[in-house]
Motif scaffolding. Sequence first.
Motif, PDB file in Angstrom:
ATOM      1  N   PRO A  50      41.845  34.776  40.209  1.00 41.62           N
ATOM      2  CA  PRO A  50      41.055  34.912  38.986  1.00 41.62           C
ATOM      3  C   PRO A  50      40.674  33.552  38.440  1.00 41.62           C
ATOM      4  CG  PRO A  50      43.067  36.236  38.875  1.00 41.62           C
ATOM      5  CD  PRO A  50      43.136  35.414  40.118  1.00 41.62           C
ATOM      6  N   ALA A  61      38.503  37.663  38.683  1.00 40.70           N
ATOM      7  CA  ALA A  61      37.198  37.666  38.035  1.00 40.70           C
ATOM      8  C   ALA A  61      36.128  37.149  38.988  1.00 40.70           C
ATOM      9  CB  ALA A  61      37.231  36.808  36.771  1.00 40.70           C
ATOM     10  N   SER A  62      36.580  36.533  40.109  1.00 39.00           N
ATOM     11  CA  SER A  62      35.640  36.054  41.116  1.00 39.00           C
ATOM     12  C   SER A  62      36.291  36.171  42.486  1.00 39.00           C
ATOM     13  CB  SER A  62      35.240  34.608  40.838  1.00 39.00           C
ATOM     14  OG  SER A  62      36.352  33.752  41.014  1.00 39.00           O
ATOM     15  N   VAL A  79      39.793  43.087  42.377  1.00 37.45           N
ATOM     16  CA  VAL A  79      39.031  42.451  41.302  1.00 37.45           C
ATOM     17  C   VAL A  79      39.379  43.111  39.977  1.00 37.45           C
ATOM     18  CG1 VAL A  79      37.107  41.759  42.794  1.00 37.45           C
ATOM     19  CG2 VAL A  79      37.051  43.989  41.663  1.00 37.45           C
ATOM     20  N   SER A  80      39.099  42.395  38.909  1.00 34.35           N
ATOM     21  CA  SER A  80      39.360  42.942  37.578  1.00 34.35           C
ATOM     22  C   SER A  80      38.191  43.821  37.144  1.00 34.35           C
ATOM     23  CB  SER A  80      39.559  41.801  36.582  1.00 34.35           C
ATOM     24  OG  SER A  80      38.434  40.946  36.585  1.00 34.35           O
ATOM     25  N   VAL A  84      32.411  40.647  37.335  1.00 35.71           N
ATOM     26  CA  VAL A  84      33.007  40.026  38.518  1.00 35.71           C
ATOM     27  C   VAL A  84      31.909  39.267  39.247  1.00 35.71           C
ATOM     28  CG1 VAL A  84      34.171  40.450  40.719  1.00 35.71           C
ATOM     29  CG2 VAL A  84      34.700  41.877  38.734  1.00 35.71           C
TER      30      VAL A  84
END
Length: 142
Positions: A50, A61-62, A79-80, A84
């Motif tokens: 993240p 987040a990526s 992923v969150s 994203v």
Amino acid sequence: MEREERNVRRLHGIVLALAALALVTAACTSNSSTSSSTSTSTATSTASTPESTGGGGGGAASAEIEAEDFAFSPDSVDVSAGSVTLKVSNKDSTEHTFTLDDGSSNTNLPAGSTETITLDLTETVGWHCTIHPSMTGTLNVA
């Protein structure tokens, strides 16, 4: 004379078959230059750590994903939920796509290119290459 006509027809058929084979081969292989392009769209896929999370959530987040040897790597990315950003790179010498299974995002990946895709995800979704359907993966939303 009749025998000569048959030979001409046979030769004509062979030439047509070779031309068709050449077209199919050209469509399956691309001799594009390996220049790298970057673009941004509303789609994503790739995993890494993240960028910044304030606790909770088990996803990133990526992420980064590569298409190489007609496979995506990794083929499963945590992923969150929410925004994203994916960096998807095509290491092959032929074009691929990064397409979400739900149809909400479709990004062309020319040979040698890297595309940045931003998605707003609320649930787990699969992805695939529309050109090579055996190339698949999953974005697991935590």
